[in-house]
Design a protein around this motif. Structure first.
Motif, PDB file in Angstrom:
ATOM      1  N   ASP A 144      -6.135   7.740 -14.293  1.00  0.00           N
ATOM      2  CA  ASP A 144      -6.282   6.473 -14.689  1.00  0.00           C
ATOM      3  C   ASP A 144      -6.102   5.506 -13.537  1.00  0.00           C
ATOM      4  N   VAL A 145      -6.876   4.308 -13.626  1.00  0.00           N
ATOM      5  CA  VAL A 145      -6.714   3.531 -12.363  1.00  0.00           C
ATOM      6  C   VAL A 145      -6.585   1.959 -13.101  1.00  0.00           C
ATOM      7  N   PRO A 146      -5.658   1.331 -12.564  1.00  0.00           N
ATOM      8  CA  PRO A 146      -5.494  -0.157 -13.151  1.00  0.00           C
ATOM      9  C   PRO A 146      -6.907  -1.014 -13.254  1.00  0.00           C
ATOM     10  N   ILE A 147      -6.977  -1.588 -14.197  1.00  0.00           N
ATOM     11  CA  ILE A 147      -8.327  -2.553 -14.136  1.00  0.00           C
ATOM     12  C   ILE A 147      -8.209  -3.721 -13.061  1.00  0.00           C
ATOM     13  N   ARG A 148      -6.906  -4.030 -12.973  1.00  0.00           N
ATOM     14  CA  ARG A 148      -6.460  -5.211 -12.035  1.00  0.00           C
ATOM     15  C   ARG A 148      -5.955  -4.520 -11.017  1.00  0.00           C
ATOM     16  N   VAL A 149      -6.479  -4.374  -9.833  1.00  0.00           N
ATOM     17  CA  VAL A 149      -6.106  -3.615  -8.555  1.00  0.00           C
ATOM     18  C   VAL A 149      -5.290  -4.584  -7.732  1.00  0.00           C
ATOM     19  N   ALA A 150      -4.048  -4.507  -7.636  1.00  0.00           N
ATOM     20  CA  ALA A 150      -3.022  -5.035  -6.537  1.00  0.00           C
ATOM     21  C   ALA A 150      -3.173  -4.684  -5.415  1.00  0.00           C
ATOM     22  N   PRO A 151      -3.024  -5.211  -4.287  1.00  0.00           N
ATOM     23  CA  PRO A 151      -2.912  -4.766  -3.091  1.00  0.00           C
ATOM     24  C   PRO A 151      -1.889  -3.678  -2.801  1.00  0.00           C
ATOM     25  N   ASP A 152      -2.233  -2.694  -2.020  1.00  0.00           N
ATOM     26  CA  ASP A 152      -1.345  -1.391  -1.922  1.00  0.00           C
ATOM     27  C   ASP A 152       0.172  -1.965  -1.055  1.00  0.00           C
ATOM     28  N   LEU A 153       1.113  -1.228  -1.547  1.00  0.00           N
ATOM     29  CA  LEU A 153       2.441  -1.623  -1.175  1.00  0.00           C
ATOM     30  C   LEU A 153       2.484  -1.559   0.314  1.00  0.00           C
ATOM     31  N   THR A 154       2.861  -2.644   0.967  1.00  0.00           N
ATOM     32  CA  THR A 154       3.021  -2.771   2.421  1.00  0.00           C
ATOM     33  C   THR A 154       3.672  -1.818   2.982  1.00  0.00           C
ATOM     34  N   ASN A 155       4.908  -1.217   2.489  1.00  0.00           N
ATOM     35  CA  ASN A 155       5.807  -0.220   2.939  1.00  0.00           C
ATOM     36  C   ASN A 155       6.406   0.469   2.051  1.00  0.00           C
ATOM     37  N   PRO A 156       5.593   1.490   1.218  1.00  0.00           N
ATOM     38  CA  PRO A 156       5.819   2.363   0.267  1.00  0.00           C
ATOM     39  C   PRO A 156       7.056   2.999   0.657  1.00  0.00           C
TER      40      PRO A 156
END
Length: 341
Positions: A144-156
């Motif tokens: 699955d992938v979210p329909i609303r894609v947020a920006p990647d975490l800047t510092n995962p």
């Protein structure tokens, strides 16, 4: 329906994967994906036409629901006839705020527990089998992938939670993307999520809008199972218990201004391996702190020594410490073992 086309793709050098090229590679009717709306309140049916069109957009339900596929025979007819081994992709866009379970119709096989998270799109890979008189369709849930894609975490990063016994999954921990659960646990335990308000405030993607999501990986590095419990108005679906030496990935979705849903989308475990030398019928102690009460231990012969008899078997199991094994008389072989779970 347009004729099916076999595309042989043999690029040389760099290739620009345009939307048109991806659509052609992934398939669909006539090389295009046709979206079909399904608005039934409650359980619905995924018709053959909707499935072979390539994508279903699901709305309508006001609680968790189940959508069942059409029959394999109808899907084969919609595809233009039987062709053993034919494959295609199918997208299921769950635009509701509730988890969707995909069930199999007659002649169809779907992965057990196939759940598409709220406000997420599930990708399925389907294969035709059986015979023309009795066809089958097998759906594999790719993810699955979210329909609303947020920006990647800047510092995962992975953040540790080492509380002995029950702990709290704070918004600050969730915001890093991965929670690694440790601590010298002495029994099964439960970790409870933070409040809805704190989660929405602490996870920046969830503040964008209702339906926004973020992935969260929970890693249980202890030797006891962990139960994930939701605070008020936080719902855990798909898998609430994370076994010892295992992990579960969740999609955390803001389903309303005052509610959050955690939907498990995949899981796995961390195998641990080693070797021991058999001492005939005399018990041999193997130390390994990763062993749990529910672990499976697989033993295989590595190097022959003495007289090989039956594969050694477990005599005793001590969670968090190790196990003892017993072989047959005169066996001094070296055996490999793997602890699963």
């Amino acid at each position: 329906m347009a004729d099916k086309v076999l595309t042989v793709w043999t690029p040389i050098g760099d290739v620009n994967l345009t939307a048109a090229l991806l659509t052609q590679i992934l398939g669909g009717v006539g090389g295009q994906i046709i979206e079909t709306a399904l608005t039934t309140v409650g359980n619905g049916t995924l018709t053959a036409a909707a499935i072979t069109g390539g994508q279903v957009a699901r709305t309508g339900p006001t609680s968790a629901f189940t959508d069942t596929t059409d029959t394999a025979a109808n899907i084969v007819t919609a595809l233009g006839g039987f062709e053993s081994g034919e494959t295609f992709f199918f997208y299921y866009k769950n635009a509701t705020t509730w988890p969707a379970t995909i069930a199999a119709g007659s002649g169809v096989t779907a992965a057990a527990g196939s759940v598409v998270a709220p406000m997420s799109t599930g990708l399925y890979y389907a294969t035709m089998g059986g015979t023309s008189a009795s066809p089958t369709i097998t759906f594999k849930h790719i993810g699955d992938v979210p329909i609303r894609v947020a920006p990647d975490l800047t510092n995962p990063q992975a953040t540790a939670l080492t509380t002995v016994g029950a702990g709290t999954l704070t918004a600050a921990l969730m915001a890093t993307g991965t929670i690694v659960r440790g601590g010298t646990q002495i029994a099964a335990f439960a970790d409870t999520t933070d409040s809805v308000a704190n989660i929405i405030a602490g996870l920046s993607p969830l503040g964008l809008a209702v339906g926004a999501s973020q992935k969260l990986l929970y890693v249980n590095n202890t030797i006891f199972p962990a139960t994930i419990t939701g605070a008020s108005s936080v719902t855990i679906t798909g898998q609430a218990v994370v076994p010892a030496n295992a992990w579960v990935e969740y999609i955390v979705t803001q389903t309303s201004a005052s509610a959050i849903t955690f939907t498990a989308i995949r899981s796995g475990y961390f195998p641990t391996s080693g070797t021991f030398v058999c001492n005939g019928v005399t018990p041999v102690t193997v130390a390994n702190t990763a062993l749990t009460a529910n672990s499976n231990v697989v033993i295989t012969l590595k190097t022959v020594g003495g007289t090989v008899g039956a594969i050694p078997h477990l005599a005793t199991v001590t969670p968090g410490t190790g196990f003892t094994v017993v072989g047959t008389a005169s066996d001094s072989s070296t055996y490999a073992y793997e602890i699963r779970g």
